[in-house]
Scaffold this active site. Structure first.
Site, mmCIF file in Angstrom:
data_model
loop_
_atom_site.group_PDB
_atom_site.id
_atom_site.type_symbol
_atom_site.label_atom_id
_atom_site.label_comp_id
_atom_site.label_asym_id
_atom_site.label_seq_id
_atom_site.Cartn_x
_atom_site.Cartn_y
_atom_site.Cartn_z
ATOM 1 N N ARG A 171 0.893 -1.184 0.131
ATOM 2 C CA ARG A 171 -0.026 0.035 -0.009
ATOM 3 C C ARG A 171 0.785 1.061 0.171
ATOM 4 O O ARG A 171 0.677 2.163 -0.805
ATOM 5 C CB ARG A 171 -1.043 -0.105 1.169
ATOM 6 C CG ARG A 171 -1.799 1.127 1.289
ATOM 7 C CD ARG A 171 -2.762 1.233 2.560
ATOM 8 N NE ARG A 171 -3.656 2.261 2.633
ATOM 9 C CZ ARG A 171 -4.734 2.431 2.103
ATOM 10 N NH1 ARG A 171 -5.292 1.664 1.312
ATOM 11 N NH2 ARG A 171 -5.253 3.446 2.424
ATOM 12 N N SER B 116 -25.612 -29.479 -18.605
ATOM 13 C CA SER B 116 -25.412 -29.421 -20.011
ATOM 14 C C SER B 116 -26.734 -29.327 -20.580
ATOM 15 O O SER B 116 -27.766 -29.685 -19.992
ATOM 16 C CB SER B 116 -24.902 -30.990 -20.054
ATOM 17 O OG SER B 116 -24.896 -31.354 -21.202
ATOM 18 N N LYS C 58 -25.220 -34.346 -15.863
ATOM 19 C CA LYS C 58 -24.160 -34.081 -15.773
ATOM 20 C C LYS C 58 -24.203 -32.880 -14.598
ATOM 21 O O LYS C 58 -25.261 -32.290 -14.503
ATOM 22 C CB LYS C 58 -23.247 -33.340 -16.748
ATOM 23 C CG LYS C 58 -23.016 -34.283 -17.884
ATOM 24 C CD LYS C 58 -21.940 -33.649 -18.892
ATOM 25 C CE LYS C 58 -20.702 -33.038 -18.521
ATOM 26 N NZ LYS C 58 -20.030 -32.566 -19.493
ATOM 27 N N ASN D 151 -21.618 -29.904 -13.894
ATOM 28 C CA ASN D 151 -20.431 -29.238 -14.249
ATOM 29 C C ASN D 151 -20.070 -28.244 -13.092
ATOM 30 O O ASN D 151 -20.617 -27.379 -12.612
ATOM 31 C CB ASN D 151 -20.390 -28.481 -15.494
ATOM 32 C CG ASN D 151 -20.833 -29.396 -16.638
ATOM 33 O OD1 ASN D 151 -20.382 -30.555 -16.604
ATOM 34 N ND2 ASN D 151 -21.605 -28.853 -17.825
ATOM 35 N N ARG E 121 10.226 10.355 -20.227
ATOM 36 C CA ARG E 121 8.723 10.033 -20.311
ATOM 37 C C ARG E 121 8.891 9.087 -21.354
ATOM 38 O O ARG E 121 9.455 9.074 -22.406
ATOM 39 C CB ARG E 121 8.111 11.341 -20.656
ATOM 40 C CG ARG E 121 8.131 12.499 -19.635
ATOM 41 C CD ARG E 121 6.974 12.180 -18.665
ATOM 42 N NE ARG E 121 5.384 12.034 -19.290
ATOM 43 C CZ ARG E 121 4.875 13.260 -19.990
ATOM 44 N NH1 ARG E 121 5.474 14.529 -19.505
ATOM 45 N NH2 ARG E 121 3.770 13.473 -20.345
#
Length: 447
Positions: free
Chosen positions: A186, A275, A281, A283, A314
């Site tokens: 930070r 699915s 299924k 998933n 720069r």
């Protein structure tokens, strides 16, 4: 699909959060630039470098100035940054002396970089809060399953028994370190950028450092050791942190993907993906997204390292590399933290399947433990040989379990204990407590 799924109304919610998205909207970024210009005018008026009336006019105008993105675009394409066109639009609405006083002594990069830092301060707060919320969920899950025994796996093979709580503690421990790293980062990250054309503050005629110090105070930012126009290490450090965090969450996702396989089914996601054609299924979509975020941030990270190579006082292209990558990395990290928290809050831990996996191993995961138990009775070499023979007997279906195979061998002492998985968990409980105690200490320190 948009050029980046994070910017897509359809795909965006899969990968990031509304709060992080809001920080990087065009209007939010332009508002930050106006904020920096107003703060610059105020401190210069306070130091007697511009008229008080000019600062008041600039501040009042910023409240009502409506930025027309369409009108800024030609100037942005011409100049490569929005600030010159933005100032042109704004000055046209300002009376004197504010018109001349606006942007005095600054350069475009001062405004854009400091506006980015202000955005990163808000992003830092969002990420810190979500990280701590996730760690709290993980700590509770680790303690809840401190006695849930499961197969430990090395090289993707069953090795020795562990607890699911220890696995979760293994996910949590890196995040505790990452929280510490974010706190350490930070003060290096939240730093004012103010150097003028080439970092010398020459346009302010000897008052540059006074203005920089006052401006840092006005914006509640740290004062830079020197202008950092071409010193981009803090941004690269942030990118590294983002990749570390999503990498840790990707490990969580990868573990869950493996545990959720149909043949294993030791965990299932609470929000199960379906699915279009295979109704059986379930998933593990949320886990997949954690892995995708980790791999994408690891892919984007080198761009921030390439952006470290800047020219003279720069740079040229490094700035644009940051614009193309850093917001994506922040968005992916915010999304992954939130997704991981929801995933673990709703995770179904199938303890019956974990026990079934242990039972199906027929005691083979106790091979190491039996070797150590036999060593003081018959010696290390003989113990290793006897256990290896017993393992082969089990694998070839000549004995139902490792314990039975050992018991059937001549010369095995009757004093050999009959072990089970709970007997060989080692320091699992203590390790869980150490990780959760480290989190408690971190959160107490954070207040």
């Amino acid at each position: 699909m948009s050029f980046s799924p994070l910017d897509s109304a359809l795909y965006g919610p899969m990968f990031t959060t509304p709060d992080m998205t809001a920080l990087f909207r065009d209007d939010a970024q332009l508002a930050r630039m106006l904020q920096v210009e107003v703060a610059l005018a105020r401190v210069q008026a306070r130091l007697g470098l511009i008229a008080e009336q000019a600062a008041e006019q600039i501040a009042a105008s910023a409240l009502t100035f409506s930025v027309d993105l369409q009108r800024l675009q030609p100037g942005l394409l011409r100049d490569g940054v929005p600030v010159p066109a933005l100032l042109g639009e704004w000055r046209a609405q300002l009376p004197e002396p504010a018109r001349t006083a606006l942007h005095r002594g600054a350069t475009t990069q001062d405004i854009v970089d400091t506006a980015l830092v202000l955005t990163l301060r808000d992003a830092h707060a969002l990420l810190d809060a979500e990280l701590h919320a996730l760690m709290t969920v993980m700590a509770a899950l680790a303690q809840r399953h401190r006695h849930t025994v499961m197969a430990g796996r090395t090289h993707s093979q069953q090795a020795v028994p562990v607890t699911f709580g220890l696995k979760v503690a293994g996910w949590l421990a890196p995040l505790v370190r990452h929280a510490g790293r974010l706190h350490e980062l930070r003060p290096r990250l939240l730093v004012l950028q103010f150097g003028g054309a080439a970092g010398t503050l020459s346009a302010l005629n000897g008052d540059g450092l006074r203005v920089a110090s006052a401006l840092a105070g006005e914006l509640a930012l740290a004062e830079a050791l020197m202008p950092w126009h071409t010193q981009r290490d803090a941004l690269a450090e942030l990118a590294g942190w983002l990749s570390l965090v999503t990498g840790g969450l990707g490990k969580v996702g990868q573990d869950l993907l493996l545990l959720a396989q149909s043949e294993v089914a030791e965990v299932t996601e609470g929000a199960r993906g379906g699915s279009s054609t295979m109704p059986q299924k379930s998933n593990p979509v949320q886990s997949e997204l954690l892995v995708a975020a980790a791999r994408m941030n690891a892919t984007l990270l080198p761009a921030l390292h390439h952006a470290l190579v800047q020219e003279h006082e720069r740079g040229t292209h490094g700035w644009q590399l940051e614009w193309l990558t850093l917001p994506q990395m922040l968005g992916l990290t915010a999304g992954a933290l939130t997704r991981a928290r929801h995933l673990l809050e709703d995770l179904n831990v199938n303890t019956a399947h974990m026990q079934a996996t242990l039972d199906a191993s027929r005691g083979l995961m106790l091979a190491e433990a039996y070797t150590f138990a036999l060593t003081p009775l018959i010696g290390r070499a003989d113990a290793a040989r006897r256990v290896q023979e017993a393992v082969q007997a089990v694998l070839h279906r000549q004995a139902p379990t490792l314990q039975d195979a050992l018991g059937g061998q001549d010369g095995i002492p009757a004093s050999l204990p009959r072990l089970n998985e709970v007997d060989v968990l080692g320091a699992s409980g203590e390790l869980i407590d150490r990780v959760t105690a480290a989190l408690d200490a971190l959160q107490r320190q954070a207040g």
